[in-house]
Design an enzyme around this catalytic site. Structure first.
Site, short mmCIF file in Angstrom:
data_model
loop_
_atom_site.label_atom_id
_atom_site.label_comp_id
_atom_site.label_asym_id
_atom_site.label_seq_id
_atom_site.Cartn_x
_atom_site.Cartn_y
_atom_site.Cartn_z
N ARG A 63 0.83 -1.21 0.00
CA ARG A 63 0.00 0.00 0.00
C ARG A 63 0.87 1.26 0.00
O ARG A 63 0.48 2.28 -0.56
CB ARG A 63 -0.97 -0.04 1.17
N HIS A 113 -7.35 7.34 11.57
CA HIS A 113 -6.82 5.97 11.58
C HIS A 113 -5.32 5.91 11.36
O HIS A 113 -4.77 4.85 11.11
CB HIS A 113 -7.54 5.11 10.53
N CYS A 121 7.60 2.37 16.74
CA CYS A 121 8.17 1.24 17.48
C CYS A 121 7.12 0.70 18.43
O CYS A 121 6.54 1.45 19.22
CB CYS A 121 9.39 1.71 18.27
N CYS A 142 13.62 -1.36 16.01
CA CYS A 142 13.93 -0.01 16.45
C CYS A 142 15.43 0.13 16.77
O CYS A 142 16.00 -0.73 17.43
CB CYS A 142 13.09 0.25 17.71
N THR A 186 -17.42 7.02 2.05
CA THR A 186 -17.26 6.05 3.14
C THR A 186 -18.52 5.22 3.28
O THR A 186 -19.63 5.72 3.13
CB THR A 186 -16.92 6.74 4.49
N SER A 187 -18.32 3.93 3.54
CA SER A 187 -19.47 3.01 3.62
C SER A 187 -20.08 3.01 5.01
O SER A 187 -21.06 2.30 5.26
CB SER A 187 -19.03 1.59 3.24
C1 BV8 Z 1 -12.18 0.86 18.39
C2 BV8 Z 1 -6.59 1.24 9.36
C3 BV8 Z 1 -12.42 0.09 20.61
C4 BV8 Z 1 -6.38 -0.04 8.68
C5 BV8 Z 1 -8.89 1.23 9.82
C6 BV8 Z 1 -19.04 -0.34 17.66
C7 BV8 Z 1 -19.94 -1.07 16.89
C8 BV8 Z 1 -19.48 -2.06 15.99
C9 BV8 Z 1 -18.09 -2.34 15.90
C10 BV8 Z 1 -17.23 -1.63 16.70
C11 BV8 Z 1 -17.68 -0.64 17.55
N1 BV8 Z 1 -16.60 -0.10 18.17
C12 BV8 Z 1 -15.49 -0.72 17.76
C13 BV8 Z 1 -15.84 -1.68 16.87
C14 BV8 Z 1 -14.91 -2.56 16.17
C15 BV8 Z 1 -14.33 -1.89 14.92
C16 BV8 Z 1 -15.38 -1.74 13.86
O1 BV8 Z 1 -15.99 -0.70 13.72
N2 BV8 Z 1 -15.50 -2.81 13.10
C17 BV8 Z 1 -16.41 -2.82 11.97
C18 BV8 Z 1 -15.74 -3.53 10.80
C19 BV8 Z 1 -17.69 -3.53 12.43
N3 BV8 Z 1 -13.76 -0.60 15.24
C20 BV8 Z 1 -12.53 -0.57 15.76
O2 BV8 Z 1 -11.89 -1.58 16.03
C21 BV8 Z 1 -11.93 0.80 16.02
N4 BV8 Z 1 -11.41 0.78 17.34
O3 BV8 Z 1 -13.25 1.40 18.43
O4 BV8 Z 1 -11.62 0.22 19.45
C22 BV8 Z 1 -11.49 0.30 21.73
C23 BV8 Z 1 -11.76 1.33 22.63
C24 BV8 Z 1 -10.92 1.49 23.71
C25 BV8 Z 1 -9.81 0.67 23.89
C26 BV8 Z 1 -9.52 -0.33 22.95
C27 BV8 Z 1 -10.36 -0.53 21.86
C28 BV8 Z 1 -10.75 1.05 15.09
C29 BV8 Z 1 -11.24 1.33 13.73
C30 BV8 Z 1 -10.05 1.71 12.84
C31 BV8 Z 1 -9.68 0.52 12.01
N5 BV8 Z 1 -8.64 0.90 11.06
N6 BV8 Z 1 -7.92 1.63 9.03
C32 BV8 Z 1 -5.88 0.24 7.32
O5 BV8 Z 1 -6.30 1.26 6.71
O6 BV8 Z 1 -5.09 -0.58 6.86
S1 BV8 Z 1 -10.44 1.20 9.18
C33 BV8 Z 1 -10.42 1.09 7.49
O7 BV8 Z 1 -11.80 1.13 7.09
C34 BV8 Z 1 -9.81 2.27 6.72
O8 BV8 Z 1 -9.33 3.29 7.55
C35 BV8 Z 1 -10.99 2.80 5.92
O9 BV8 Z 1 -10.90 4.12 5.64
C36 BV8 Z 1 -12.06 2.50 6.88
C37 BV8 Z 1 -13.47 2.67 6.53
O10 BV8 Z 1 -13.69 2.15 5.25
P1 BV8 Z 1 -14.22 3.21 4.17
O11 BV8 Z 1 -13.27 4.35 4.14
O12 BV8 Z 1 -15.64 3.51 4.47
O13 BV8 Z 1 -14.03 2.43 2.83
P2 BV8 Z 1 -15.04 1.36 2.20
O14 BV8 Z 1 -14.28 0.60 1.17
O15 BV8 Z 1 -15.73 0.60 3.31
O16 BV8 Z 1 -16.17 2.24 1.50
C38 BV8 Z 1 -15.83 3.06 0.39
C39 BV8 Z 1 -17.08 3.85 0.03
O17 BV8 Z 1 -16.74 4.72 -1.02
C40 BV8 Z 1 -18.20 2.95 -0.47
O18 BV8 Z 1 -19.41 3.35 0.14
C41 BV8 Z 1 -18.22 3.20 -1.98
O19 BV8 Z 1 -19.54 3.16 -2.52
C42 BV8 Z 1 -17.71 4.62 -2.05
N7 BV8 Z 1 -17.01 4.96 -3.29
C43 BV8 Z 1 -16.23 4.17 -4.06
N8 BV8 Z 1 -15.75 4.89 -5.10
C44 BV8 Z 1 -16.22 6.15 -4.96
C45 BV8 Z 1 -17.03 6.21 -3.82
N9 BV8 Z 1 -17.66 7.34 -3.42
C46 BV8 Z 1 -17.48 8.44 -4.18
N10 BV8 Z 1 -16.71 8.46 -5.29
C47 BV8 Z 1 -16.08 7.35 -5.72
N11 BV8 Z 1 -15.32 7.38 -6.82
ZN ZN Z 2 11.87 1.49 20.25
#
Ligand code: BV8
Ligand code: ZN
Length: 242
Positions: A63, A113, A121, A142, A186-187
């Site tokens: 990436r 994110h 590290c 590190c 964003t989805s």
């Molecule tokens: C946390 C880094 C708690 C990785 C990313 C509450 C309810 C349910 C679940 C949870 C909750 N709280 C926490 C969770 C768990 C989890 C979560 O939400 N899981 C989901 C899958 C159910 N959340 C977490 O774990 C978060 N942490 O809350 O921890 C906690 C609290 C205290 C102490 C400890 C723990 C952490 C979330 C962060 C995860 N990391 N990114 C990486 O990037 O490699 S998330 C990852 O998904 C990316 O960042 C990405 O940006 C993000 C969201 O995806 P989208 O950006 O929406 O992309 P997607 O492909 O889904 O959609 C694209 C959209 O664009 C589509 O709609 C499409 O139609 C549209 N599109 C396409 N082309 C176009 C377009 N629109 C316009 N023009 C175009 N041309």
């Molecule tokens: Zn270190």
């Protein structure tokens, strides 16, 4: 329905992978959220890194290479223009880690994110700018403490920086009914980012969604939904003269 920006409007924009899709980067759910047949949630997690760190580094190395080959698009540039016109009445919150907003010139930005081009590290938490790829053994360690290096990214199951969430809440509360929230590309599946639109309603603000294929369960929580490409809609949406 035009997005009217009044004198008192405070605009908060949330971007996702769809905004970078216009630059040629893949979205998460576009290819079914898989990378080489493995669920992204599995790879982008502390467990995944603990089990197969070299696989995770290969995922992020690929990436990094792709992100370096693409450029910001008209959608990114439109957001820089909006920030220039609105000043501190504008806040950009991005879920994207590719750095394209920063390369386009966005300054008031909350990188929810993390950053693809930063390495951290896992032991002493030192963070540094790093575009290098790590495909082969030995895994990068590190210089200071020999700890295993990782991408400076918030993985699934990891907490977001609470200062980021506090800053967003502050911006929304101070705006009150003058708040306009615009989510683009964003989805709405990843929390807590996906919950921001519900905060807007609690603050009596107005919400807009721009998406190529607006997901019904997310779009239903917005006041206005514009279907189309973010790179085409964002440059035309903001006609307000303020
Ligand atoms: C946390 C880094 C708690 C990785 C990313 C509450 C309810 C349910 C679940 C949870 C909750 N709280 C926490 C969770 C768990 C989890 C979560 O939400 N899981 C989901 C899958 C159910 N959340 C977490 O774990 C978060 N942490 O809350 O921890 C906690 C609290 C205290 C102490 C400890 C723990 C952490 C979330 C962060 C995860 N990391 N990114 C990486 O990037 O490699 S998330 C990852 O998904 C990316 O960042 C990405 O940006 C993000 C969201 O995806 P989208 O950006 O929406 O992309 P997607 O492909 O889904 O959609 C694209 C959209 O664009 C589509 O709609 C499409 O139609 C549209 N599109 C396409 N082309 C176009 C377009 N629109 C316009 N023009 C175009 N041309
Ligand atoms: Zn270190």
């Amino acid at each position: 329905m035009e997005l009217r920006i009044e004198e008192k409007t405070r605009l908060c924009v949330l971007t996702g992978a769809g905004v970078s899709a216009e630059s040629g980067l893949q979205t998460f759910r576009g290819q079914g959220g898989l990378w080489e047949g493995i669920a992204v949630e599995q790879l982008a997690s502390p467990q995944g890194f603990a089990q197969t760190p070299q696989l995770v580094w290969r995922f992020y190395s690929k990436r990094r290479r792709l992100a370096k080959e693409v450029h910001p698009n008209a959608g990114h540039h439109a957001l820089v223009e909006w920030e220039r016109r609105l000043g501190d009445r504008f806040l950009l919150v991005t879920q994207n880690v590719d750095g394209l907003h920063q390369r386009a010139g966005s300054k008031q930005i909350i990188p929810l994110h993390g950053h693809l081009m930063e390495t951290r590290c896992s032991r002493c938490q030192q963070i540094f700018f790093d575009e290098r790829t790590y495909e082969e053994e030995p895994l990068p360690r590190c210089k200071e403490c020999e700890g295993l290096l990782r991408p400076n990214i918030v993985w699934f199951g990891e907490a977001l920086d609470k200062r980021h969430l506090e800053r967003i809440a502050e911006f929304m509360q101070s705006a009150g009914e003058h708040l306009v929230f615009l989510a683009a590309g964003t989805s709405g599946q990843v929390y807590p980012a996906a919950g921001l639109v519900d905060e807007v309603r609690r603050n009596r603000g107005k919400s807009w969604l721009i998406d190529l294929e607006p997901p019904a369960f997310y779009a239903s929580r917005f006041d206005h939904v514009l279907q189309g490409k973010s790179g085409e809609i964002l440059p035309t949406l903001f006609r307000g003269s303020h």
